[in-house]
Design a protein around this motif. Structure first.
Motif, PDB file in Angstrom:
ATOM      1  N   SER A   1      -0.628  -1.428 -26.562  1.00  0.00           N
ATOM      2  CA  SER A   1       0.708  -2.059 -26.761  1.00  0.00           C
ATOM      3  C   SER A   1       1.789  -2.863 -27.979  1.00  0.00           C
ATOM      4  CB  SER A   1       2.013  -1.959 -25.752  1.00  0.00           C
ATOM      5  OG  SER A   1       1.399  -3.267 -24.751  1.00  0.00           O
ATOM      6  N   ALA A   2       2.384  -2.881 -28.306  1.00  0.00           N
ATOM      7  CA  ALA A   2       3.192  -3.248 -29.928  1.00  0.00           C
ATOM      8  C   ALA A   2       3.079  -4.829 -28.838  1.00  0.00           C
ATOM      9  CB  ALA A   2       3.971  -3.061 -30.429  1.00  0.00           C
ATOM     10  N   MET A   3       2.492  -5.864 -29.003  1.00  0.00           N
ATOM     11  CA  MET A   3       2.391  -7.116 -28.768  1.00  0.00           C
ATOM     12  C   MET A   3       2.198  -7.188 -27.534  1.00  0.00           C
ATOM     13  SD  MET A   3       3.782  -8.043 -31.634  1.00  0.00           S
ATOM     14  CE  MET A   3       4.137 -10.015 -30.840  1.00  0.00           C
ATOM     15  N   GLY A   4       1.115  -6.831 -27.185  1.00  0.00           N
ATOM     16  CA  GLY A   4       0.839  -6.692 -25.918  1.00  0.00           C
ATOM     17  C   GLY A   4      -0.526  -6.448 -25.736  1.00  0.00           C
ATOM     18  N   GLY A   5      -1.138  -6.373 -26.170  1.00  0.00           N
ATOM     19  CA  GLY A   5      -2.744  -7.011 -26.535  1.00  0.00           C
ATOM     20  C   GLY A   5      -3.400  -5.940 -26.610  1.00  0.00           C
ATOM     21  N   THR A   6      -4.826  -5.991 -26.636  1.00  0.00           N
ATOM     22  CA  THR A   6      -5.432  -4.307 -26.983  1.00  0.00           C
ATOM     23  C   THR A   6      -6.509  -4.816 -25.997  1.00  0.00           C
ATOM     24  OG1 THR A   6      -4.800  -3.719 -29.004  1.00  0.00           O
ATOM     25  CG2 THR A   6      -6.541  -2.879 -28.468  1.00  0.00           C
ATOM     26  N   CYS A   7      -6.997  -3.639 -25.590  1.00  0.00           N
ATOM     27  CA  CYS A   7      -8.169  -3.164 -24.703  1.00  0.00           C
ATOM     28  C   CYS A   7      -9.209  -2.315 -25.096  1.00  0.00           C
ATOM     29  CB  CYS A   7      -7.833  -3.601 -22.945  1.00  0.00           C
ATOM     30  SG  CYS A   7      -9.247  -3.424 -21.833  1.00  0.00           S
ATOM     31  N   PHE A   8     -10.516  -2.788 -25.152  1.00  0.00           N
ATOM     32  CA  PHE A   8     -11.249  -1.047 -25.492  1.00  0.00           C
ATOM     33  C   PHE A   8     -12.371  -1.123 -24.029  1.00  0.00           C
ATOM     34  CE2 PHE A   8     -10.410  -1.976 -29.426  1.00  0.00           C
ATOM     35  CZ  PHE A   8     -10.015  -0.646 -30.272  1.00  0.00           C
ATOM     36  N   VAL A   9     -12.651  -0.297 -23.629  1.00  0.00           N
ATOM     37  CA  VAL A   9     -13.501   0.228 -22.805  1.00  0.00           C
ATOM     38  C   VAL A   9     -14.377   1.045 -22.408  1.00  0.00           C
ATOM     39  CG1 VAL A   9     -13.824   0.731 -19.690  1.00  0.00           C
ATOM     40  CG2 VAL A   9     -11.551  -0.048 -20.994  1.00  0.00           C
TER      41      VAL A   9
END
Length: 402
Positions: free
Chosen positions: A240-248
């Protein structure tokens, strides 16, 4: 009667829509082929001078220099390497689209792989004053190609480091039922919902309208998507914008392999190789750049511009190694040149060197059974080829049959 007329009208509309859809698909496929041809041509034309610059920079780096000259050469080599890395992105796309990359799957301990990868990238994370976090909750194995999985991890973590200004970059492996999940997460700027499908498109970048070259070409996630498909890995992205990114990444767990003792031989070589090398390239500047570097590494060289010239150059003396450009003048090619040399001297180690990334060219080289390296050659890669040729020459001298 009205029902028959309406049904016929519906069939006509369906046929018209199908024709329009097929025409649109044909246009898209033609555009994709044109894009591939353009990228291959552009990559080839750019790799040629870059290859020469890299060879000359490497030749300078192995000479005794004063400190200021060393700094200039180091900067030159760094700039050339950055440019080369960007062209390699185009090459990866071409290889994946051509189907010449195959997965060599084997049991892999993901915790060991993540530990190795964190050791590679920890200095980059520290350089941005971020916190590196490694969490290994399981030592289970998965069936995958470790080199290709590492490429996926490198592309994901490079993005994480690039787009995170504060906080942490996390690598995690955990078991969830029958699956092993590999997590790459950051506390960066994140990706807005309406951008999340677009980031997997080739050359698409968020927040880089001026096309800052330091941010790459926008191919990282396109390559990741192709690689996980090749490896049969399920991938989810949460951001999410400004909420970081997570790839699984999710892979089935497999049994640990039986451990066998492995003996390791010392293959380390110095910077000097007493080899006779044939360099084949239709561009004089490229031949000269490679010859200068090879001479700095202790080799003697002969140069040739094509097949006929190459055969004439080695009639009297067997080369220890052939380095041949893939695309020569007219209908000539490095494959033909190597075949000509092998007709005189069977078994001579030979390598194709190319700036061409066209899928058809990659497939031709693969079908010919000759190893293909891409320009610009790094000093380390060239040393590996010379070391292998030196070992082959030593084995030939020790074999009475030869």
């Amino acid at each position: 009667n009205r029902g028959i007329i309406d049904a016929w009208a519906i069939r006509l509309r369906e046929r018209e829509l199908n024709q329009k859809l097929q025409a649109a698909l044909d246009i898209a496929e033609n555009a994709s082929r044109a894009k591939t041809r353009f990228l291959a041509s552009a990559s080839h034309d750019l790799r040629q001078p870059l290859h020469t610059i890299t060879m000359l920079g490497a030749a300078l780096s192995v000479r005794p220099l004063d400190e200021r000259s060393k700094q200039i050469v180091h900067l030159l080599n760094e700039v050339a390497q950055t440019f080369s890395d960007q062209l390699d992105g185009l090459l990866d796309i071409s290889k994946l689209d051509a189907g010449v990359i195959t997965a060599d799957k084997k049991p892999v301990c993901v915790a060991d792989l993540l530990t190795q990868h964190m050791a590679e990238i920890e200095s980059q994370i520290d350089a941005k004053h971020l916190k590196p976090i490694l969490v290994c909750q399981t030592n289970d194995y998965v069936e995958t190609d470790p080199l290709l999985l590492l490429r996926v991890l490198r592309n994901l973590t490079q993005n994480a480091i690039k787009f995170t200004d504060s906080g942490a970059v996390t690598l995690e492996v955990r078991r969830v039922g029958p699956l092993i999940e590999v997590v790459v997460a950051d506390t960066g700027q994140g990706i807005a919902q309406d951008q999340q499908d677009k980031v997997f498109q080739e050359f698409y970048q968020i927040g880089n309208p001026e096309r800052d070259r330091t941010q790459g070409l926008g191919l990282g996630l396109s390559i990741v998507q192709r690689l996980v498909t090749l490896l049969g890995i399920s991938m989810q992205m949460q951001s999410s914008a400004m909420g970081g990114t997570c790839f699984v990444l999710s892979l089935p767990a497999v049994a640990a392999p039986t451990v066998h003792a492995v003996s390791h031989s010392d293959t380390t070589h110095g910077d000097s190789f007493n080899l006779h090398v044939l360099v084949i390239d239709d561009e004089k500047d490229v031949r000269t750049g490679l010859r200068v570097l090879l001479e700095e590494l202790g080799c003697t060289c002969v140069e040739a511009s094509g097949t006929e010239h190459a055969v004439a150059q080695v009639k009297q003396l067997r080369p220890n190694l052939v380095l041949a450009d893939y695309r020569l003048r007219g209908s000539d090619s490095g494959i033909k040149a190597i075949e000509g040399v092998h007709a005189l001297w069977p078994g001579v180690p030979a390598v194709l060197v190319s700036g061409d990334t066209a899928p058809s060219r990659l497939q031709e080289a693969r079908n010919a059974g000759i190893r293909l390296l891409h320009k610009p050659l790094s000093l380390d890669v060239l040393k590996q080829e010379l070391a292998a040729a030196a070992q082959a020459a030593q084995a030939a001298r020790s074999d009475p049959a030869t």
